[in-house]
Motif scaffolding. Structure first.
Motif, PDB file in Angstrom:
ATOM      1  N   TYR A   1       0.839  -1.202   0.000  1.00 24.05           N
ATOM      2  CA  TYR A   1       0.000   0.000   0.000  1.00 24.05           C
ATOM      3  C   TYR A   1       0.874   1.252   0.000  1.00 24.05           C
ATOM      4  O   TYR A   1       0.689   2.160  -0.825  1.00 24.05           O
ATOM      5  CB  TYR A   1      -0.899  -0.031   1.236  1.00 24.05           C
ATOM      6  CG  TYR A   1      -1.797   1.172   1.423  1.00 24.05           C
ATOM      7  CD1 TYR A   1      -3.127   1.123   1.045  1.00 24.05           C
ATOM      8  CD2 TYR A   1      -1.315   2.337   2.009  1.00 24.05           C
ATOM      9  CE1 TYR A   1      -3.964   2.221   1.230  1.00 24.05           C
ATOM     10  CE2 TYR A   1      -2.134   3.453   2.196  1.00 24.05           C
ATOM     11  CZ  TYR A   1      -3.462   3.386   1.802  1.00 24.05           C
ATOM     12  OH  TYR A   1      -4.274   4.476   1.988  1.00 24.05           O
TER      13      TYR A   1
ATOM     14  N   GLN B   1      -9.335  -5.054   2.690  1.00 27.04           N
ATOM     15  CA  GLN B   1      -7.924  -5.114   2.304  1.00 27.04           C
ATOM     16  C   GLN B   1      -7.725  -6.025   1.088  1.00 27.04           C
ATOM     17  O   GLN B   1      -6.903  -5.721   0.214  1.00 27.04           O
ATOM     18  CB  GLN B   1      -7.087  -5.622   3.475  1.00 27.04           C
ATOM     19  CG  GLN B   1      -6.964  -4.616   4.612  1.00 27.04           C
ATOM     20  CD  GLN B   1      -6.260  -5.200   5.821  1.00 27.04           C
ATOM     21  OE1 GLN B   1      -6.239  -6.426   6.017  1.00 27.04           O
ATOM     22  NE2 GLN B   1      -5.673  -4.341   6.642  1.00 27.04           N
TER      23      GLN B   1
ATOM     24  N   GLU C   1      -8.753  -3.903  -1.886  1.00 29.49           N
ATOM     25  CA  GLU C   1      -7.800  -2.812  -2.141  1.00 29.49           C
ATOM     26  C   GLU C   1      -6.488  -3.351  -2.681  1.00 29.49           C
ATOM     27  O   GLU C   1      -5.852  -2.724  -3.537  1.00 29.49           O
ATOM     28  CB  GLU C   1      -7.568  -2.008  -0.856  1.00 29.49           C
ATOM     29  CG  GLU C   1      -6.712  -0.756  -1.040  1.00 29.49           C
ATOM     30  CD  GLU C   1      -7.389   0.326  -1.859  1.00 29.49           C
ATOM     31  OE1 GLU C   1      -6.769   1.374  -2.065  1.00 29.49           O
ATOM     32  OE2 GLU C   1      -8.537   0.131  -2.306  1.00 29.49           O
ATOM     33  N   ARG C   2      -6.075  -4.515  -2.211  1.00 28.21           N
ATOM     34  CA  ARG C   2      -4.858  -5.153  -2.725  1.00 28.21           C
ATOM     35  C   ARG C   2      -4.992  -5.410  -4.220  1.00 28.21           C
ATOM     36  O   ARG C   2      -4.079  -5.107  -5.003  1.00 28.21           O
ATOM     37  CB  ARG C   2      -4.620  -6.468  -1.972  1.00 28.21           C
ATOM     38  CG  ARG C   2      -3.526  -7.352  -2.565  1.00 28.21           C
ATOM     39  CD  ARG C   2      -3.384  -8.635  -1.753  1.00 28.21           C
ATOM     40  NE  ARG C   2      -2.491  -9.588  -2.414  1.00 28.21           N
ATOM     41  CZ  ARG C   2      -2.900 -10.512  -3.282  1.00 28.21           C
ATOM     42  NH1 ARG C   2      -4.198 -10.600  -3.583  1.00 28.21           N
ATOM     43  NH2 ARG C   2      -2.036 -11.329  -3.841  1.00 28.21           N
TER      44      ARG C   2
END
Length: 464
Positions: free
Chosen positions: A164, A204, A207-208
């Motif tokens: 990130y 997550q 978003e990854r």
């Protein structure tokens, strides 16, 4: 991560509620704790229980102040390590990320060999740094965490946040130093691929995939970007239509750059299917047609396509034209004309005439040349003569010799020998040899018909 706190027994949690609320009231009114801690007068066990209780009740501001007081009053307590960490967590969860970062540093300073809290402390500090856009410090902290604690249970989350931070660091550098930005994008993918996705929470995980796709796209590995973004588009429950549209368009244009026209066409087609009224639908309609045309040429290795392939392509170009857009209108008409010329000459003529009305100059000379042949082949001699003459008035010389040759014969067929002589003489002045023999032969007879025997003899001598 939820802080492990021993259950507070009723006895320990039975502090003086009236006294606590009174202290909290005066604390909030005065806005300072410098004069006296709000928990003054409580025993160590009572203050410890209250601090944990406030944290469990999600009263993070009060918990952070209570833990601060505890650390000031009980300097020899066995619970200090835990309270240092709890204070940092209370500050973080209360929204004071800068305060939390300092508190995590205080924990490490006071307990540099902590085995209970230090790895989690470093993780949360790294996350807090990333969320406050201090990506360089975040990356440094998280890398140190994995170096110092190679078997930490927080490994996958640390790798996620490393990816990130590296991704957003790349984004911040992209317009200033693209070379350095690409290195960070590369780093972000290396971190993300090491993560076990199922160990992340759903947000997550999504978003990854999003950030991985973006990194691969900027690294121009559009196939890997497609893999990540396809999963993201399929599984995300919160993606907005505008974002989905932009990702599809990025993939389409990426494959277009890569000359993978088949995949580019599929993504442009998906935009037309899923986002028919979007701002990108118009350009996608045209580019979808262009990609389909390029695929046909690639697969057949020729622009002479069969009628079935042409019919499909014409449908794509007309879909674009029906959207009443002017930006690519001329090129669409040109493509339709070229595609229809071997199969439906009248429709090709119609398309080329529409092209000329757009006033576009890019293909104007070629269109005049093609139209001349179309009129010639459909027995429209006068129109063929007019359009060939227009071609000769352009600056383009690509087809000059051929046009002069054909135009000479058109004038012969239309009983205009003087014009035929003029055109054939112009052809001979070009020194082109392609049609020279036939032109000399026809020119000799034209001079005979015009009673110019001397010139006819001269021409025939050159012919022989």
């Amino acid at each position: 991560m939820k802080i492990p706190c021993p259950k507070v027994t009723p006895k320990l949690r039975f502090w003086s509620i009236f006294s606590l609320l009174t202290s909290l009231f005066f604390y909030l009114v005065t806005g300072t704790a410098s004069a006296q801690c709000l928990t003054s007068g409580l025993t160590e066990d009572e203050q410890l229980a209250m601090t944990k209780g406030l944290f469990e009740d999600e009263l993070f501001s009060a918990s952070s102040e209570s833990s601060k007081c505890f650390l000031e009053e009980f300097k020899d307590s066995a619970a200090r390590e835990e309270i240092f960490f709890l204070r940092a967590e209370a500050l973080r969860k209360g929204g004071d990320l800068q305060g939390a970062i300092k508190a995590y540093d205080e924990l490490k300073k006071n307990f540099p060999s902590s085995k209970t809290y230090l790895d989690n402390s470093m993780l949360q500090k790294g996350i807090s740094l990333a969320l406050t856009r201090n990506y360089t410090a975040s990356i440094r902290t998280l890398k140190l965490l994995l170096l110092d604690f190679p078997t930490t249970k927080y490994r996958d989350e640390a790798l996620y946040w490393l990816g990130y931070a590296a991704s957003f660091q790349a984004e911040s550098l992209r317009k200033k130093n693209n070379k350095d930005a690409l290195l960070f994008y590369q780093d972000s993918t290396l971190h993300f691929v090491k993560v076990e996705p199922e160990l992340l929470n759903l947000k997550q995980q999504q978003e990854r995939l999003h950030l991985m796709g973006r990194a691969w796209w900027f690294l121009k590995d559009f196939t890997k970007a497609e893999e990540a973004w396809s999963q993201y588009l399929k599984n995300s429950k919160s993606i907005k239509p505008e974002q989905a549209l932009n990702l599809k368009y990025q993939l389409a244009t990426g494959f277009q750059q890569e000359k993978n026209y088949k995949k580019a066409e599929r993504w442009f087609a998906r935009i037309l299917t899923k986002h028919p009224d979007s701002k990108l639908a118009v350009v996608s309609a045209f580019l979808r047609a262009e990609m389909a045309y390029a695929v046909s040429v690639q697969e057949t290795k020729t622009e002479s396509l069969d009628s079935k392939a042409v019919s499909i392509l014409i449908k794509h170009y007309k879909l674009y034209l029906n959207k009443n857009d002017n930006k690519y209108q001329a090129l669409a008409y040109y493509r339709i004309g070229v595609l229809q010329q071997p199969h439906r000459p009248n429709e090709a003529i119609h398309a080329f005439q529409k092209y000329l009305r757009t006033k576009d100059k890019t293909y104007a000379a070629e269109v005049h040349y093609r139209l001349g042949y179309l009129f010639f082949n459909t027995k429209q001699q006068q129109k063929a003569i007019q359009i060939f003459e227009k071609y000769l008035r352009t600056k383009d010389k690509t087809y000059t010799n051929e046009v002069l040759y054909q135009l000479g014969f058109l004038y012969i067929e239309s009983k205009r020998p003087k014009k035929a002589i003029q055109i054939f003489e112009n052809y001979l002045s070009t020194k082109d040899k392609t049609y020279e023999g036939e032109v000399l032969y026809q020119l000799g007879f034209l001079y005979i018909e015009s009673q110019n025997q001397k010139k006819a003899i001269q021409i025939f001598e050159n012919y022989l």
